[in-house]
Enzyme design. Structure first.
Site, PDB file in Angstrom:
ATOM      1  N   LYS A 133       0.858  -1.202   0.000  1.00  0.00           N
ATOM      2  CA  LYS A 133       0.000   0.000   0.000  1.00  0.00           C
ATOM      3  C   LYS A 133       0.884   1.238   0.000  1.00  0.00           C
ATOM      4  CE  LYS A 133      -3.977   1.980   2.463  1.00  0.00           C
ATOM      5  NZ  LYS A 133      -4.866   1.887   3.643  1.00  0.00           N
ATOM      6  N   SER A 141      -9.887   1.996   2.449  1.00  0.00           N
ATOM      7  CA  SER A 141      -8.934   2.693   1.614  1.00  0.00           C
ATOM      8  C   SER A 141      -7.912   1.784   0.935  1.00  0.00           C
ATOM      9  CB  SER A 141      -8.178   3.737   2.435  1.00  0.00           C
ATOM     10  OG  SER A 141      -7.360   3.106   3.421  1.00  0.00           O
ATOM     11  N   SER A 173     -10.422  -0.083   6.730  1.00  0.00           N
ATOM     12  CA  SER A 173      -9.727   0.008   5.447  1.00  0.00           C
ATOM     13  C   SER A 173      -9.008  -1.255   4.984  1.00  0.00           C
ATOM     14  CB  SER A 173      -8.714   1.152   5.479  1.00  0.00           C
ATOM     15  OG  SER A 173      -9.365   2.381   5.311  1.00  0.00           O
TER      16      SER A 173
END
Lengths: 95, 495
Positions: free
Chosen positions: B82, B162, B186
Site C-alpha cells: 500500500k 482505503s 480500510s
C-alpha cells in the site's frame, strides 16, 4: 450548529488551506451536514466517563535521553522542493 | 476468464513456500509470472508504482537462499505494498498530490520486516488519499476498479477502501498478498468487497513507524491475502515490537499458523443485536445467520450479546479521526517534501500548497478536525467523542467477559458502482458501520469471504477478538473459510 461563510473562512485559515470565496457556501453546507450528524453525541450521558486517549491501555516505554540518530542533513534535504546552502528555502519571512 | 499459463499466480503463500522448498519452481519464475500479471491488469489502476527490476532482484536473492537450504518465512512471496508505507528510494504518495515526488530515505518497519523475511516487492499500490475513504475514489491517482463485476453487468465497481489497490491486486491474482492499513475498516471492507481475507491486528501489534500517519490512535497495519493461513504467515512477519514506535507492544509474536486446525469447539461466539441495522440487505442478514450456523456446527456456542453504544461509533470516529488527521497533516507545508505552490508570503505558500495538494475529502476532514480542536469547541466535540469512545470500548470489555469472539457482517452491502453513491459524505461513511467500532476499541478483526450476493458479488463475515487474541480469530476464521468453501473467482483474473 450551522456554520456560516465567515466561520468556514476562519477554519480554512486555521487549517492553512486556501479556499476561494465561491467555494465557501458549498463547504459551509457540507461541514454543517457533518456537524449535524455528529451532534447525536451531545445526547449521550458521559458523566464520570474518562476520555479515552489511546486504543490500548499501556504504559509508554521510556528510554535513555540520548541521541540515537542524526547527521543526515543531505538525506533530509533531498526531498525538499527548494534547498539552499544546507537549509530548507522558503519565501522571505522578514522584510 | 483468462486462464493462467503457468498457474503460478494462483498459488497461495503456503503453497509457494512448499513448492519453492520442493524446487517445483523458482522464486524468479514466481516473480516473472506476477510481473506479467501486473502488466496485464493495468486497466484496474491498482498500482501507482511498479518495481519489476526490484522484484527480480529480490527473487534472485531468494533463489540463492533456497539453493543454500536457508529459506526465510516469506521467501519469494510477491507482495503489493500500500502506498502509505514508506519504501526506501521508491516513490511513496499516500494517494495524494501533496506528496509528489517523495522518495523516503528510510523504510517502514513493517515492510523492512517483510523484506527481512524474504518477500518480493512488486510495487506500490493505489489507495484513498491519506487512507480517507471506503471506495478508493479519493485517490489523486484515480479510482481502482474491482476485478469483480455483477453477473450480466459490465459496470465498473469500487474495490472498497482505503486499501483498494491492495485488495484488487490480491483478488485479481496480481499479487499473492498485500499490506494494508485499517483506521476505520480500510483492510476488512475492501477484503470483503473483493472476496479475499483481510486482517486488522490489535492496535500496537504492528509498528506504525514509517507509515504515513492518518489517525495515530486508530491506524494499524495488517495483511490482505487469499486465505486465512496466508494472513497468519504474513502477520507473523509484519508484527513485533519496534523501539521507534512507542505505541508498539513489547510482547512476543506467536506462531499464528500453529493454531490453525484447532477449531472452535467450546468457543463462545457473541452475536451483537445492535449490528442488525435498518436498511441492511436481507442477503447480508442471511449470510450472518449462515455464519452462526457454520460455527455452531463446528462446536461453538452462539451467545446473543449487546454492544449498546454501537450506533455512536461512526459519529465519534468522525470527530476523533479528523482531529488526529488535521494534526498529522499539518506537516504538509510545501517546505520539506512533496508539492510546493508559489506564494508571496510563507503563509500564502502554505495555503496555496495545501489547497492544490489535498483532494476534497482530505480538505473536508482536515477542516472538520481543525474546527473540533479549535478554541471553544474542543471540550464539546473532541473530549466528548473520547468519552463516547471509552463507552464503546467498555461495551466490548463487558461482552468479552461472556464470549471469546464476536461474529458480524463485515460491511452492510456488496461492492457498488462509483455512481451509485451520492456525493453525500455521510452515506459513504456508513460503509464502515460494522468495522469502525473495532478501531475505536483497539481490537483485532478479520474479514473472511463467506458467500456471494444475488448478483454474484463477494460478501464477507467479520470476527472480532479480544486485544492481542489474534490466535482465536485465525482459528475461528479458518473454520468459516472451510465451511464457506469460497472458490468463486472475479471476472478479471490476470495471468
Amino acid at each position: 450548529m450551522a456554520l456560516d461563510r465567515k466561520t468556514v473562512a476562519h477554519i480554512a485559515r486555521l487549517a492553512r488551506i486556501k479556499v476561494r470565496d465561491e467555494e465557501l457556501d458549498a463547504l459551509a453546507v457540507e461541514l454543517t451536514g457533518i456537524l449535524a450528524w455528529v451532534e447525536q453525541l451531545q445526547k449521550v450521558d458521559v458523566k464520570g466517563v474518562e476520555p479515552m486517549t489511546g486504543a490500548v491501555a499501556m504504559k509508554l516505554k521510556e528510554r535513555d535521553d540520548q541521541v540515537t540518530d542524526g547527521g543526515q542533513r543531505d538525506k533530509v534535504l533531498a526531498n525538499a522542493p527548494s534547498a539552499q546552502a544546507g537549509f530548507f528555502a522558503v519565501p522571505k519571512v522578514i522584510e | 476468464m483468462a486462464g493462467n499459463s503457468t498457474g503460478l499466480t494462483d498459488l497461495t503463500i503456503a503453497e509457494t513456500r512448499d513448492g519453492l522448498k520442493a524446487k517445483k519452481f523458482s522464486a524468479t519464475e514466481i516473480a516473472r509470472a506476477h510481473i506479467k500479471a501486473v502488466e496485464q491488469a493495468r486497466h484496474l489502476n491498482a498500482f501507482v508504482t511498479e518495481t519489476p527490476e526490484r522484484a527480480l532482484k529480490d527473487a534472485a536473492a531468494s533463489d540463492a537462499r533456497i539453493a543454500r537450504g536457508d529459506m526465510r518465512p516469506m521467501e519469494g512471496v510477491p507482495l503489493a505494498i500500500k502506498d502509505l508505507f514508506c519504501t526506501k528510494g521508491v516513490l511513496t504518495t499516500a494517494g495524494s498530490h501533496i506528496l509528489d515526488g517523495f522518495k523516503p530515505p528510510y523504510e517502514s518497519t513493517v515492510t523492512a520486516q517483510l523484506w527481512r523475511d524474504g518477500a518480493t516487492m512488486l510495487g506500490k499500490v493505489n489507495m484513498d488519499e491519506f487512507a480517507m475513504g471506503s471506495s478508493n475514489t479519493t485517490s489523486y491517482y484515480g479510482p481502482v476498479a474491482n476485478p469483480w463485476t455483477r453477473r450480466g453487468d459490465n459496470r465498473k465497481l469500487v474495490p472498497g477502501g482505503s486499501s483498494g489497490g491492495s485488495a484488487a491486486s490480491v483478488a485479481a491474482r496480481i499479487a499473492m498478498g498485500a499490506t494494508g492499513t485499517d483506521t476505520g475498516g480500510s483492510i476488512r471492507q475492501p477484503a470483503a468487497f473483493t472476496g479475499i481475507v483481510g486482517f486488522k491486528p490489535t492496535y500496537g501489534r504492528c509498528s506504525r513507524w514509517g507509515i504515513v500517519a492518518f489517525a495515530s490512535s486508530l491506524d494499524q497495519a495488517g495483511p490482505l491475502a487469499r486465505s486465512v493461513r496466508d494472513c497468519a504467515i504474513m502477520l507473523r512477519s509484519m508484527a513485533g515490537h519496534d523501539a521507534k514506535d512507542s505505541t508498539s507492544v513489547d510482547a512476543p509474536v506467536p506462531d499464528y499458523e500453529a493454531v490453525l486446525g484447532r477449531g472452535v469447539k467450546g468457543m463462545r461466539v457473541g452475536i451483537p443485536r445492535e449490528y442488525r441495522i435498518d436498511g441492511m440487505a436481507p442477503e447480508i442478514e442471511k449470510l450472518w445467520q449462515q455464519g452462526i450456523a457454520w460455527l455452531k456446527d463446528a462446536g461453538a456456542e452462539p451467545v446473543e450479546i449487546s454492544l449498546p453504544h454501537t450506533k455512536l461509533a461512526l459519529p465519534a470516529y468522525y470527530i476523533i479521526a479528523p482531529a488526529e488527521a488535521s494534526s498529522n497533516l499539518a506537516r504538509y507545508d510545501g517546505a520539506r517534501f512533496g508539492l510546493r505552490e508559489k506564494g508571496a508570503t510563507l503563509t500564502e505558500m502554505y495555503e496555496n500548497t495545501r489547497a492544490a495538494g489535498f483532494g476534497k475529502e482530505v480538505r473536508r476532514r482536515v477542516m472538520i478536525g481543525t474546527y473540533v480542536l479549535s478554541s471553544g469547541y474542543y471540550d464539546a466535540y473532541y473530549i466528548r467523542a473520547q468519552r463516547v469512545r471509552a463507552l464503546i470500548a467498555r461495551d466490548f470489555t463487558q461482552a468479552f467477559e461472556k464470549v471469546d469472539t464476536i461474529l458480524t457482517p463485515t460491511a452492510p452491502s456488496a461492492a457498488f458502482a462509483v455512481d451509485e453513491k451520492t456525493d453525500d459524505p455521510i452515506a459513504m461513511y456508513l460503509n464502515d458501520v460494522f468495522t469502525v467500532t473495532v478501531n475505536l476499541a483497539g481490537l483485532p478483526g478479520i474479514s473472511v469471504p463467506a458467500g456471494l450476493s444475488a448478483d454474484g458479488l463477494p460478501l464477507g463475515l467479520q470476527l472480532i477478538g479480544k486485544a492481542f487474541d489474534e490466535p482465536t480469530l485465525f482459528r475461528a476464521g479458518e473454520v468459516l473459510e472451510k465451511a464457506a468453501k469460497f472458490t468463486a473467482r472475479p471476472a478479471m483474473v490476470a495471468g
